[in-house]
Motif scaffolding. Structure first.
Motif, PDB file in Angstrom:
ATOM      1  N   SER A  24     -16.286 -34.985  20.154  1.00 13.15           N
ATOM      2  CA  SER A  24     -17.396 -34.052  20.355  1.00 13.15           C
ATOM      3  C   SER A  24     -16.874 -32.669  20.707  1.00 13.15           C
ATOM      4  O   SER A  24     -17.626 -31.702  20.705  1.00 13.15           O
ATOM      5  CB  SER A  24     -18.328 -34.568  21.457  1.00 13.15           C
ATOM      6  OG  SER A  24     -17.597 -34.729  22.655  1.00 13.15           O
ATOM      7  N   ALA A  25     -15.587 -32.587  21.008  1.00 10.17           N
ATOM      8  CA  ALA A  25     -14.943 -31.311  21.330  1.00 10.17           C
ATOM      9  C   ALA A  25     -13.566 -31.302  20.660  1.00 10.17           C
ATOM     10  O   ALA A  25     -12.986 -32.359  20.415  1.00 10.17           O
ATOM     11  CB  ALA A  25     -14.798 -31.157  22.842  1.00 10.17           C
ATOM     12  N   ILE A  71      -8.302 -28.802  17.327  1.00 10.95           N
ATOM     13  CA  ILE A  71      -9.128 -28.923  16.127  1.00 10.95           C
ATOM     14  C   ILE A  71     -10.126 -30.061  16.308  1.00 10.95           C
ATOM     15  O   ILE A  71      -9.949 -30.929  17.158  1.00 10.95           O
ATOM     16  CB  ILE A  71      -8.288 -29.143  14.852  1.00 10.95           C
ATOM     17  CG1 ILE A  71      -7.416 -30.394  14.962  1.00 10.95           C
ATOM     18  CG2 ILE A  71      -7.431 -27.913  14.553  1.00 10.95           C
ATOM     19  CD1 ILE A  71      -6.663 -30.738  13.683  1.00 10.95           C
ATOM     20  N   SER A  72     -11.157 -30.032  15.483  1.00  8.42           N
ATOM     21  CA  SER A  72     -12.197 -31.063  15.509  1.00  8.42           C
ATOM     22  C   SER A  72     -12.074 -31.949  14.275  1.00  8.42           C
ATOM     23  O   SER A  72     -11.412 -31.595  13.297  1.00  8.42           O
ATOM     24  CB  SER A  72     -13.577 -30.413  15.524  1.00  8.42           C
ATOM     25  OG  SER A  72     -13.747 -29.654  16.697  1.00  8.42           O
ATOM     26  N   THR A  73     -12.757 -33.069  14.317  1.00  7.52           N
ATOM     27  CA  THR A  73     -12.777 -33.995  13.200  1.00  7.52           C
ATOM     28  C   THR A  73     -13.290 -33.277  11.945  1.00  7.52           C
ATOM     29  O   THR A  73     -14.241 -32.501  12.029  1.00  7.52           O
ATOM     30  CB  THR A  73     -13.682 -35.197  13.522  1.00  7.52           C
ATOM     31  OG1 THR A  73     -13.234 -35.795  14.745  1.00  7.52           O
ATOM     32  CG2 THR A  73     -13.651 -36.236  12.423  1.00  7.52           C
ATOM     33  N   TYR A  74     -12.653 -33.530  10.825  1.00  8.25           N
ATOM     34  CA  TYR A  74     -13.036 -32.915   9.556  1.00  8.25           C
ATOM     35  C   TYR A  74     -12.625 -33.837   8.424  1.00  8.25           C
ATOM     36  O   TYR A  74     -11.901 -34.795   8.620  1.00  8.25           O
ATOM     37  CB  TYR A  74     -12.359 -31.542   9.390  1.00  8.25           C
ATOM     38  CG  TYR A  74     -10.864 -31.652   9.208  1.00  8.25           C
ATOM     39  CD1 TYR A  74     -10.301 -31.725   7.939  1.00  8.25           C
ATOM     40  CD2 TYR A  74     -10.008 -31.722  10.300  1.00  8.25           C
ATOM     41  CE1 TYR A  74      -8.928 -31.863   7.771  1.00  8.25           C
ATOM     42  CE2 TYR A  74      -8.637 -31.857  10.142  1.00  8.25           C
ATOM     43  CZ  TYR A  74      -8.105 -31.928   8.874  1.00  8.25           C
ATOM     44  OH  TYR A  74      -6.747 -32.067   8.706  1.00  8.25           O
ATOM     45  N   GLU A  75     -13.058 -33.511   7.231  1.00  6.51           N
ATOM     46  CA  GLU A  75     -12.615 -34.225   6.037  1.00  6.51           C
ATOM     47  C   GLU A  75     -12.323 -33.190   4.968  1.00  6.51           C
ATOM     48  O   GLU A  75     -13.205 -32.448   4.559  1.00  6.51           O
ATOM     49  CB  GLU A  75     -13.681 -35.210   5.556  1.00  6.51           C
ATOM     50  CG  GLU A  75     -13.255 -36.041   4.352  1.00  6.51           C
ATOM     51  CD  GLU A  75     -11.965 -36.812   4.581  1.00  6.51           C
ATOM     52  OE1 GLU A  75     -11.134 -36.836   3.658  1.00  6.51           O
ATOM     53  OE2 GLU A  75     -11.766 -37.380   5.672  1.00  6.51           O
ATOM     54  N   GLN A  76     -11.053 -33.119   4.545  1.00  3.95           N
ATOM     55  CA  GLN A  76     -10.645 -32.169   3.504  1.00  3.95           C
ATOM     56  C   GLN A  76      -9.408 -32.712   2.803  1.00  3.95           C
ATOM     57  O   GLN A  76      -8.317 -32.666   3.359  1.00  3.95           O
ATOM     58  CB  GLN A  76     -10.341 -30.790   4.115  1.00  3.95           C
ATOM     59  CG  GLN A  76      -9.771 -29.786   3.121  1.00  3.95           C
ATOM     60  CD  GLN A  76     -10.743 -29.441   2.019  1.00  3.95           C
ATOM     61  OE1 GLN A  76     -11.811 -28.929   2.272  1.00  3.95           O
ATOM     62  NE2 GLN A  76     -10.377 -29.747   0.785  1.00  3.95           N
ATOM     63  N   PRO A  77      -9.558 -33.204   1.591  1.00  5.10           N
ATOM     64  CA  PRO A  77      -8.367 -33.646   0.855  1.00  5.10           C
ATOM     65  C   PRO A  77      -7.540 -32.442   0.405  1.00  5.10           C
ATOM     66  O   PRO A  77      -8.033 -31.316   0.340  1.00  5.10           O
ATOM     67  CB  PRO A  77      -8.947 -34.406  -0.339  1.00  5.10           C
ATOM     68  CG  PRO A  77     -10.347 -33.934  -0.477  1.00  5.10           C
ATOM     69  CD  PRO A  77     -10.794 -33.458   0.875  1.00  5.10           C
ATOM     70  N   MET A  78      -6.289 -32.697   0.068  1.00  2.00           N
ATOM     71  CA  MET A  78      -5.405 -31.643  -0.427  1.00  2.00           C
ATOM     72  C   MET A  78      -5.677 -31.465  -1.919  1.00  2.00           C
ATOM     73  O   MET A  78      -5.125 -32.165  -2.752  1.00  2.00           O
ATOM     74  CB  MET A  78      -3.934 -31.992  -0.177  1.00  2.00           C
ATOM     75  CG  MET A  78      -2.973 -30.891  -0.596  1.00  2.00           C
ATOM     76  SD  MET A  78      -3.149 -29.339   0.293  1.00  2.00           S
ATOM     77  CE  MET A  78      -2.201 -29.695   1.782  1.00  2.00           C
ATOM     78  N   THR A  79      -6.553 -30.546  -2.225  1.00  2.81           N
ATOM     79  CA  THR A  79      -6.867 -30.215  -3.617  1.00  2.81           C
ATOM     80  C   THR A  79      -5.915 -29.114  -4.089  1.00  2.81           C
ATOM     81  O   THR A  79      -5.197 -28.513  -3.282  1.00  2.81           O
ATOM     82  CB  THR A  79      -8.306 -29.708  -3.719  1.00  2.81           C
ATOM     83  OG1 THR A  79      -8.414 -28.496  -2.956  1.00  2.81           O
ATOM     84  CG2 THR A  79      -9.309 -30.737  -3.212  1.00  2.81           C
ATOM     85  N   ALA A  80      -5.942 -28.819  -5.367  1.00  2.38           N
ATOM     86  CA  ALA A  80      -5.108 -27.739  -5.903  1.00  2.38           C
ATOM     87  C   ALA A  80      -5.485 -26.412  -5.251  1.00  2.38           C
ATOM     88  O   ALA A  80      -4.605 -25.598  -4.930  1.00  2.38           O
ATOM     89  CB  ALA A  80      -5.261 -27.658  -7.417  1.00  2.38           C
ATOM     90  N   GLU A  81      -6.763 -26.193  -5.029  1.00  2.00           N
ATOM     91  CA  GLU A  81      -7.214 -24.950  -4.383  1.00  2.00           C
ATOM     92  C   GLU A  81      -6.701 -24.855  -2.948  1.00  2.00           C
ATOM     93  O   GLU A  81      -6.203 -23.808  -2.520  1.00  2.00           O
ATOM     94  CB  GLU A  81      -8.739 -24.879  -4.399  1.00  2.00           C
ATOM     95  CG  GLU A  81      -9.302 -23.623  -3.760  1.00  2.00           C
ATOM     96  CD  GLU A  81     -10.822 -23.609  -3.806  1.00  2.00           C
ATOM     97  OE1 GLU A  81     -11.439 -23.492  -2.716  1.00  2.00           O
ATOM     98  OE2 GLU A  81     -11.387 -23.720  -4.909  1.00  2.00           O
ATOM     99  N   ARG A  82      -6.817 -25.944  -2.197  1.00  2.00           N
ATOM    100  CA  ARG A  82      -6.339 -25.943  -0.808  1.00  2.00           C
ATOM    101  C   ARG A  82      -4.818 -25.785  -0.775  1.00  2.00           C
ATOM    102  O   ARG A  82      -4.278 -25.091   0.078  1.00  2.00           O
ATOM    103  CB  ARG A  82      -6.740 -27.237  -0.084  1.00  2.00           C
ATOM    104  CG  ARG A  82      -8.212 -27.382   0.208  1.00  2.00           C
ATOM    105  CD  ARG A  82      -8.823 -26.239   0.995  1.00  2.00           C
ATOM    106  NE  ARG A  82      -8.088 -25.928   2.203  1.00  2.00           N
ATOM    107  CZ  ARG A  82      -8.219 -24.788   2.886  1.00  2.00           C
ATOM    108  NH1 ARG A  82      -9.055 -23.867   2.492  1.00  2.00           N
ATOM    109  NH2 ARG A  82      -7.517 -24.584   3.981  1.00  2.00           N
ATOM    110  N   ALA A  83      -4.110 -26.431  -1.693  1.00  2.00           N
ATOM    111  CA  ALA A  83      -2.652 -26.327  -1.740  1.00  2.00           C
ATOM    112  C   ALA A  83      -2.227 -24.883  -1.971  1.00  2.00           C
ATOM    113  O   ALA A  83      -1.255 -24.418  -1.368  1.00  2.00           O
ATOM    114  CB  ALA A  83      -2.091 -27.239  -2.827  1.00  2.00           C
TER     115      ALA A  83
END
Length: 149
Positions: A24-25, A71-83
Motif C-alpha cells: 500500500s506504500a 517503488i510500488s507494485t507495478y506490472e511492466q514487461p520489457m518491451t522493445a519500447e521500454r528497452a
C-alpha cells in the motif's frame, strides 16, 4: 585489509521479476521483488548495508535503480519500447552509481533482453548469467570470490 578491498569491488545488477509484494506504500526495490533470483541476492546482502548498496535492479518500468529505491507494485514487461528507454538512461545512472561505489567487476543476473537493454558496462570484468535459476552455485562462487557474506 585485502579482503575488505575486494569486498568493495563488486556490483550486482539483477533484473526485476513478475513476483512482487503487494504494497500500500512504496518499499525498497530489493524488498518488492519476491521471485526469480532476487531472494538469493537479498539473502547475501541483508545483513550488510555496504553490500546492499552495491546491488542495482534493472526494472522494465523504472530502469536502473538502487536496491533501496522506494517503488510500488507495478506490472511492466520489457518491451522493445521500454528497452530503448532503459538503454538511453542506464549509462548515466550507472556512471552516477559507480562514482559513489567504484567497482572492478559486475555480476549481471538477467535474461538476454535485459542484458541488451542495459548495454555494455564500463568495468574490467563482467560476469553475465542469463539463466540464474539454474546456476545458483555460479552466483555464489562469484559473490564469495568478492568476499561477500
Amino acid at each position: 585489509m585485502a579482503g575488505d578491498r575486494m569486498a568493495c569491488e563488486g556490483l550486482v545488477i539483477v533484473a526485476c521479476c513478475k513476483e512482487k509484494a503487494v504494497t500500500s506504500a512504496p518499499v525498497p526495490a530489493l524488498d518488492l521483488y519476491q521471485g526469480w533470483v532476487v531472494p538469493l541476492v537479498k539473502d547475501r546482502v541483508t545483513r550488510s548495508s555496504a553490500h546492499r548498496s552495491r546491488v542495482l535492479v534493472l526494472s522494465a518500468l523504472h530502469g536502473l535503480i538502487t536496491a533501496d529505491t522506494l517503488i510500488s507494485t507495478y506490472e511492466q514487461p520489457m518491451t522493445a519500447e521500454r528497452a530503448a528507454i532503459v538503454r538511453r538512461r542506464a549509462p548515466g545512472r550507472l556512471a552516477t552509481h559507480l562514482a559513489r561505489h567504484p567497482a572492478r567487476e559486475a555480476l549481471l543476473l538477467m535474461e538476454p533482453d535485459y542484458v541488451e537493454a542495459l548495454g555494455p558496462l564500463p568495468l574490467p570484468v563482467t560476469h553475465v548469467i542469463t539463466d540464474p535459476m539454474a546456476r545458483h552455485d555460479d552466483i555464489h562462487a562469484v559473490l564469495t570470490s568478492w568476499s561477500w557474506p
